[in-house]
Enzyme design. Structure first.
Site, PDB file in Angstrom:
ATOM      1  N   ASN A  10     -21.310   4.802  -9.985  1.00 39.51           N
ATOM      2  CA  ASN A  10     -20.266   4.269 -10.892  1.00 39.51           C
ATOM      3  C   ASN A  10     -19.121   5.343 -10.721  1.00 39.51           C
ATOM      4  O   ASN A  10     -18.008   5.355 -11.631  1.00 39.51           O
ATOM      5  CB  ASN A  10     -20.918   4.249 -12.402  1.00 39.51           C
ATOM      6  CG  ASN A  10     -21.947   3.081 -12.639  1.00 39.51           C
ATOM      7  OD1 ASN A  10     -21.572   2.053 -11.924  1.00 39.51           O
ATOM      8  ND2 ASN A  10     -22.856   3.299 -13.194  1.00 39.51           N
ATOM      9  N   CYS A  11     -19.364   6.215  -9.980  1.00 43.70           N
ATOM     10  CA  CYS A  11     -18.163   7.453  -9.928  1.00 43.70           C
ATOM     11  C   CYS A  11     -17.409   6.884  -8.539  1.00 43.70           C
ATOM     12  O   CYS A  11     -17.939   7.077  -7.376  1.00 43.70           O
ATOM     13  CB  CYS A  11     -19.011   8.631  -9.781  1.00 43.70           C
ATOM     14  SG  CYS A  11     -17.810  10.122  -9.392  1.00 43.70           S
ATOM     15  N   GLY A  12     -16.217   6.920  -8.612  1.00 47.04           N
ATOM     16  CA  GLY A  12     -15.268   6.787  -7.605  1.00 47.04           C
ATOM     17  C   GLY A  12     -15.310   7.839  -6.530  1.00 47.04           C
ATOM     18  O   GLY A  12     -15.264   7.568  -5.379  1.00 47.04           O
TER      19      GLY A  12
END
Length: 57
Positions: A10-12
């Site tokens: 979920n972390c770019g």
């Protein structure tokens, strides 16, 4: 050499880092740390391997 990434899908930044590793031709060991958090002992080992103090992170 084995590359390991502690990954949060979920972390770019984590997704971009994983993509860069794969674009280099390497297939890393991917550990989704939110599903499989490292033990305290593993964290101590990782910090020692980096030669840093936790506050420096």
């Amino acid at each position: 050499m084995t590359i390991t990434i502690y990954h949060n899908p979920n972390c770019g930044t984590s997704r971009n880092t994983l993509a860069i590793i794969r674009q280099s031709g390497e297939e890393p060991e991917v550990i989704e740390y939110l599903k499989n958090p490292p033990s305290r002992e593993r964290l101590v080992d990782l910090i020692a391997a980096m030669g840093m103090m936790p506050r420096q992170l």
